[in-house]
Write an enzyme that holds these catalytic residues in place. Structure first.
Site, PDB file in Angstrom:
ATOM      1  CD  GLN A 114      -7.023  -2.177   7.654  1.00 34.06           C
ATOM      2  OE1 GLN A 114      -7.597  -3.250   7.789  1.00 34.06           O
ATOM      3  NE2 GLN A 114      -5.860  -1.936   8.236  1.00 34.06           N
TER       4      GLN A 114
ATOM      5  CG  ASN B 245      -5.619   2.845   9.475  1.00 34.51           C
ATOM      6  OD1 ASN B 245      -6.194   3.877   9.148  1.00 34.51           O
ATOM      7  ND2 ASN B 245      -4.466   2.863  10.116  1.00 34.51           N
TER       8      ASN B 245
ATOM      9  CB  THR C 154      12.991  -9.737 -10.255  1.00 33.31           C
ATOM     10  OG1 THR C 154      14.242  -9.386 -10.842  1.00 33.31           O
ATOM     11  CG2 THR C 154      12.666 -11.186 -10.588  1.00 33.31           C
TER      12      THR C 154
ATOM     13  CB  ALA D   9      -0.441  -9.150  -0.215  1.00 30.35           C
ATOM     14  CG  HIS D  10       0.530  -6.909   5.417  1.00 27.31           C
ATOM     15  ND1 HIS D  10       0.223  -6.554   6.706  1.00 27.31           N
ATOM     16  CD2 HIS D  10       0.677  -5.749   4.736  1.00 27.31           C
ATOM     17  CE1 HIS D  10       0.197  -5.230   6.812  1.00 27.31           C
ATOM     18  NE2 HIS D  10       0.463  -4.720   5.627  1.00 27.31           N
TER      19      HIS D  10
ATOM     20  N   GLY E  66       0.792  -1.224   0.000  1.00 34.34           N
ATOM     21  CA  GLY E  66       0.000   0.000   0.000  1.00 34.34           C
ATOM     22  C   GLY E  66       0.819   1.266   0.000  1.00 34.34           C
TER      23      GLY E  66
ATOM     24  CB  CYS F 154       0.895   2.324   9.517  1.00 31.26           C
ATOM     25  SG  CYS F 154      -0.460   1.279   8.988  1.00 31.26           S
TER      26      CYS F 154
END
Length: 374
Positions: A177, A149, A234, A198-199, A71, A318
């Site tokens: 969120q 959040n 990559t 993703a987490h 994010g 955060c």
């Protein structure tokens, strides 16, 4: 005693079964997906399939999904795009945005951009009326998070989109969120950009994506030209595969999470705990609950529960690990309320027995405090 983790809004427990499944797959197909040989092409195919699945989850096209480190990078990329496209102008954010949005906006102030912050009321939402008042002919970007959040409260993104329809104003929403916890259709919302980590749904750390309408965004990271030239580096195939699989797992739990959240409130009420929910309950995510405890300071409650292997939060994780009063609750109410407020966020590994255990501990602490204060 088994620990009880109620800080899913900070980061979800991992779907280790999904991670292990994809690790096993990649042990056989380990090449760089940008390579032209057979193994590289197989990996590229896996990545493409994951990208299509992720895109479908928000009604986007695969070429509109740009994989990033999460994010924060996605948010920064949007502001970099605005800087390069407009060179100057006015930006509107809210006072409860993620630090990566606030810092990016303030950074652009150094180059002549003007930044306006919208306030939030006790319901935790931005005001459409205030937003309309702040929009001028010079407005180039509006960046408002879909779900906060700390409170889980939803902002009226679709209504904001309608408000600026026909104007040359970009609309960005941090949906970190909200992603996979409520239905999200980026076309229906009318956003130009949306950021995801993703987490938050049990996938890998340091992975996510930016939705960019029609795949149009100024590259923020330059180099080998991966992601159609929009984000070099990559490609993380494991990250893409794990995120794609974790979406379905999270969507399955949405009603379960809502029931757990409501159960937590009901148990507090039945035990006559003196509390109030911060922000709107009706317009909020199924998994986040921010609670004001009249008789218990947040720091004391967090410390007490931590000592009993129960893990909650005083606010956002955060930017720091401290448990000072939440700035967001302070803005919504006042500093005194913030000093008595905590965030409870549930996930797929939580059950009602765990919640009963936590409620019993809260009841015990409140009674103890009341007896001392007699």
């Amino acid at each position: 005693m088994e620990n009880i983790y109620l800080d899913y809004a900070a980061t979800s427990k991992k779907h280790f079964d999904i991670i292990e499944k994809n690790l096993k797959l990649l042990k056989e197909i380990y090449a760089n997906p940008s390579s032209s040989h057979t193994l590289g092409k197989k990996n590229a195919k896996l990545k493409k399939e994951a990208q299509q699945k992720i895109a479908s989850s928000i009604n986007a096209q695969p070429e509109e999904i740009i994989f990033t480190s999460g994010g924060t990078e996605s948010n920064n990329t949007v502001f970099n795009h605005v800087f390069n496209r407009f060179k100057s102008g006015e930006i509107i954010i809210s006072e409860i945005e993620h630090p990566s949005v606030k810092a990016s906006a303030r950074h652009l102030e150094q180059y002549g951009f003007v930044v306006h912050e919208l306030s939030v009321g006790k319901n935790g939402m931005v005001s459409l009326e205030e937003l309309e008042d702040k929009i001028t002919d010079n407005t180039v970007l509006i960046s408002i998070m879909f779900a906060n959040n700390e409170t889980g409260v939803l902002n009226p993104i679709k209504e904001i989109s309608k408000l600026i329809s026909g104007k040359n104003i970009l609309l960005h929403s941090d949906i970190v969120q909200a992603f996979a916890k409520i239905e999200i259709d980026v076309k229906d919302l009318g956003v130009d950009f949306a950021s995801v980590s993703a987490h938050k749904i049990g996938a890998l750390n340091n992975f996510g994506f930016l939705y960019a309408k029609n795949g149009v965004v100024e590259p923020f990271i330059l180099g080998g030209g991966q992601e159609n030239g929009l984000r070099s580096g990559t490609s993380d195939v494991l990250g893409a595969l794990t995120l794609a699989d974790s979406i379905d797992e999270t969507l399955k739990t949405v009603q379960y999470l809502r029931d757990l959240k409501n159960y937590f409130i009901e148990k507090l009420e039945k035990n006559n705990v003196e509390f109030e929910v911060n922000g709107s309950i009706e317009y909020s995510l199924p998994n986040i609950l921010n609670i004001y405890f009249k008789n218990i300071e947040s720091q004391r409650l967090i410390t007490y529960l931590d000592a009993n292997e129960v893990y909650i939060s005083g606010g956002s994780a955060c930017s720091s690990g401290n448990i000072k009063g939440s700035k967001i609750i302070t803005k919504m109410y006042n500093i005194e309320r913030a000093a008595h407020s905590v965030r409870i966020s549930v996930g797929f590994d939580v059950d009602k027995k765990m919640i009963d255990n936590v409620i019993n501990k809260i009841v015990h602490l409140e009674r103890k405090i009341k007896e001392r204060n007699k």
